[in-house]
Scaffold this motif. Structure first.
Motif, PDB file in Angstrom:
ATOM      1  N   SER A  95      35.547  28.936  47.381  1.00 32.72           N
ATOM      2  CA  SER A  95      36.524  29.402  46.382  1.00 32.72           C
ATOM      3  C   SER A  95      37.925  28.925  46.756  1.00 32.72           C
ATOM      4  O   SER A  95      38.843  29.037  45.962  1.00 32.72           O
ATOM      5  CB  SER A  95      36.497  30.919  46.248  1.00 32.72           C
ATOM      6  N   HIS A  96      38.087  28.389  47.969  1.00 33.24           N
ATOM      7  CA  HIS A  96      39.400  27.886  48.384  1.00 33.24           C
ATOM      8  C   HIS A  96      39.517  26.366  48.254  1.00 33.24           C
ATOM      9  O   HIS A  96      40.494  25.778  48.709  1.00 33.24           O
ATOM     10  CB  HIS A  96      39.703  28.315  49.833  1.00 33.24           C
ATOM     11  N   ALA A  97      38.527  25.753  47.623  1.00 35.64           N
ATOM     12  CA  ALA A  97      38.556  24.292  47.487  1.00 35.64           C
ATOM     13  C   ALA A  97      39.707  23.832  46.588  1.00 35.64           C
ATOM     14  O   ALA A  97      40.076  22.654  46.615  1.00 35.64           O
ATOM     15  CB  ALA A  97      37.219  23.777  46.953  1.00 35.64           C
ATOM     16  N   ASN A  98      40.275  24.740  45.823  1.00 39.37           N
ATOM     17  CA  ASN A  98      41.450  24.350  45.020  1.00 39.37           C
ATOM     18  C   ASN A  98      42.687  24.163  45.912  1.00 39.37           C
ATOM     19  O   ASN A  98      43.648  23.528  45.517  1.00 39.37           O
ATOM     20  CB  ASN A  98      41.725  25.355  43.894  1.00 39.37           C
ATOM     21  N   GLU A  99      42.653  24.712  47.152  1.00 40.93           N
ATOM     22  CA  GLU A  99      43.769  24.506  48.094  1.00 40.93           C
ATOM     23  C   GLU A  99      43.568  23.211  48.885  1.00 40.93           C
ATOM     24  O   GLU A  99      44.514  22.529  49.220  1.00 40.93           O
ATOM     25  CB  GLU A  99      43.856  25.676  49.079  1.00 40.93           C
ATOM     26  N   ASP A 100      42.334  22.952  49.249  1.00 37.65           N
ATOM     27  CA  ASP A 100      41.984  21.734  49.999  1.00 37.65           C
ATOM     28  C   ASP A 100      40.485  21.496  49.759  1.00 37.65           C
ATOM     29  O   ASP A 100      39.679  22.409  50.005  1.00 37.65           O
ATOM     30  CB  ASP A 100      42.265  21.948  51.502  1.00 37.65           C
ATOM     31  N   ALA A 101      40.146  20.319  49.293  1.00 40.40           N
ATOM     32  CA  ALA A 101      38.746  20.035  48.930  1.00 40.40           C
ATOM     33  C   ALA A 101      37.783  20.243  50.097  1.00 40.40           C
ATOM     34  O   ALA A 101      36.592  20.504  49.886  1.00 40.40           O
ATOM     35  CB  ALA A 101      38.632  18.611  48.404  1.00 40.40           C
ATOM     36  N   VAL A 102      38.297  20.149  51.341  1.00 41.49           N
ATOM     37  CA  VAL A 102      37.420  20.317  52.510  1.00 41.49           C
ATOM     38  C   VAL A 102      36.726  21.684  52.480  1.00 41.49           C
ATOM     39  O   VAL A 102      35.582  21.822  52.935  1.00 41.49           O
ATOM     40  CB  VAL A 102      38.211  20.114  53.826  1.00 41.49           C
ATOM     41  N   PHE A 103      37.365  22.702  51.907  1.00 41.85           N
ATOM     42  CA  PHE A 103      36.749  24.033  51.806  1.00 41.85           C
ATOM     43  C   PHE A 103      35.443  23.992  51.007  1.00 41.85           C
ATOM     44  O   PHE A 103      34.677  24.952  51.036  1.00 41.85           O
ATOM     45  CB  PHE A 103      37.709  25.031  51.139  1.00 41.85           C
ATOM     46  N   GLY A 104      35.225  22.899  50.282  1.00 43.02           N
ATOM     47  CA  GLY A 104      34.008  22.800  49.469  1.00 43.02           C
ATOM     48  C   GLY A 104      32.900  21.998  50.128  1.00 43.02           C
ATOM     49  O   GLY A 104      31.947  21.597  49.467  1.00 43.02           O
ATOM     50  N   PHE A 105      32.975  21.797  51.453  1.00 42.06           N
ATOM     51  CA  PHE A 105      31.960  20.940  52.103  1.00 42.06           C
ATOM     52  C   PHE A 105      30.551  21.509  51.944  1.00 42.06           C
ATOM     53  O   PHE A 105      29.567  20.785  51.988  1.00 42.06           O
ATOM     54  CB  PHE A 105      32.275  20.713  53.598  1.00 42.06           C
ATOM     55  N   ASP A 106      30.455  22.830  51.777  1.00 44.51           N
ATOM     56  CA  ASP A 106      29.125  23.464  51.674  1.00 44.51           C
ATOM     57  C   ASP A 106      28.558  23.375  50.257  1.00 44.51           C
ATOM     58  O   ASP A 106      27.412  23.737  50.030  1.00 44.51           O
ATOM     59  CB  ASP A 106      29.206  24.933  52.108  1.00 44.51           C
TER      60      ASP A 106
END
Ligand code: PCA
Length: 335
Positions: A95-106
């Motif tokens: 849910s924090h991938a809007n701050e940094d795409a790396v948060f969406g690695f999963d």
């Protein structure tokens, strides 16, 4: 599940060894907001984690869990902990991938679709992820995956064309993007507000685990669940950096040891419950089935687009996570 007793024993030993040291520290109170309902397995695990800390520190560190978004809404928890309004918290990482795409690695579709692969990916990502969190004034404690993600709907879905125009609830960038690529209409809704969104028609379909379908009793509004195993999103538990640094080393070791156990126990529970949740959906009247060949192929095509987009957005760090993951998989295959 690769579940090493040796690791647990090491954690217990670490905890016991440092107990004496922790007794001398001043009493500390931490608020721990969590986003998901009290009965959810993540929240239950968080409560056991908090209890274990209280026992191991003999009440010198008192972690109070506030479940179901009761202290801060899910979408506010990270900011609350970053700014010290709460000392520790839990949230879904993507849910924090809007701050940094790396948060969406999963949430890269079909990259890691089993608990075993999710674990390998997590181990590869963790050092990169800890560095990222440091920039956000946060210290990582542990992370537990949700069961694999599948699609909920109120009609049969034979191909992605059947999703065109439907209101599709999202919980992250990836889930919103999936909706767009399927020509559905993304609407962001917290898990805690999902039942209401479904019963008022704000949303009529979504991607999630059996856990959330079960927690929110979605059989009251929906009829179908398609097993897709698109990814296993993770929740993570993080501490405000200043609050962490104020703990003496012995207490930090206690918390680290218990975090290790909480990660193992929560992950094992998630895997154990995966089939059970699907059985509950089915016994409450839903049709639970594997996605058919066309729907599967369509999701794979969307997944390929999303993977390419994520790699572009997540830059060098994203690429390093994927490279480390692939290298770890290859190493395992050769052992
Ligand atoms: N449940 C959460 C996130 C992922 C999952 O399985 C939700 O739907 O919000």
């Amino acid at each position: 599940m690769r579940y090493s007793m040796a690791t647990l024993t090491k954690a217990v030993a670490l905890t016991t060894l440092t107990l004496a040291g922790s007794l001398t520290m001043a009493a500390e109170k931490w608020d721990m907001p969590m986003a998901y309902t009290d009965s959810n397995f993540h929240t239950q695990n968080g409560k056991s984690f908090a209890e274990a800390i209280e026992i191991a520190t003999q009440g010198k560190l008192d972690v109070k869990v506030h479940g179901g978004g009761s202290l801060f809404k899910g979408s506010e928890i990270k900011r609350a902990v970053q700014t010290g309004q709460a000392q520790i918290g839990e949230r879904i990482l993507s849910s924090h991938a809007n701050e940094d795409a790396v948060f969406g690695f999963d949430s890269v579709p079909f990259l890691a679709t089993s608990f075993a692969d999710s674990e390998v990916l997590w181990k590869a990502a963790r050092p990169h992820f800890e560095k990222l969190l440091d920039k956000h004034n946060l210290v990582l404690l542990y992370s537990v995956p949700w069961p694999p993600q599948g699609i909920y709907a109120k009609k049969p879905l034979n191909s992605i064309a059947d999703m065109e125009g439907i209101k599709f609830r999202s919980y992250s960038n990836a889930t919103a993007r999936l909706a767009e690529l399927a020509k559905a209409i993304p609407v962001q809704v917290e898990a805690s507000e999902l039942s209401q969104a479904l019963s008022t028609g704000v949303a009529e379909s979504f991607i999630s685990s059996g856990a959330t379908g079960y927690d929110r009793k979605v059989w009251e509004q929906l009829t179908h669940h398609y097993v897709v195993n698109a990814w296993l999103p993770r929740n993570y538990i993080f501490v405000n950096k200043q609050a962490w640094n104020e703990l003496d080393e012995a207490s930090q070791n206690v918390v680290r040891g218990i975090s290790l156990m909480a990660e193992k126990a929560g992950t094992a529970r998630s895997e154990q419950l995966t089939g059970w949740y699907l059985e509950q959906l089915s016994s409450n009247g839903m049709t639970v089935t594997e996605a058919g060949p066309q729907l599967k192929a369509d999701f794979e095509a969307i997944g390929a687009t999303m993977t390419a987009e994520w790699l572009k957005d997540a830059g060098d760090v994203g690429q390093a996570i994927i490279d480390d993951y692939r290298a770890a998989q290859q190493k395992l295959a050769h052992n």
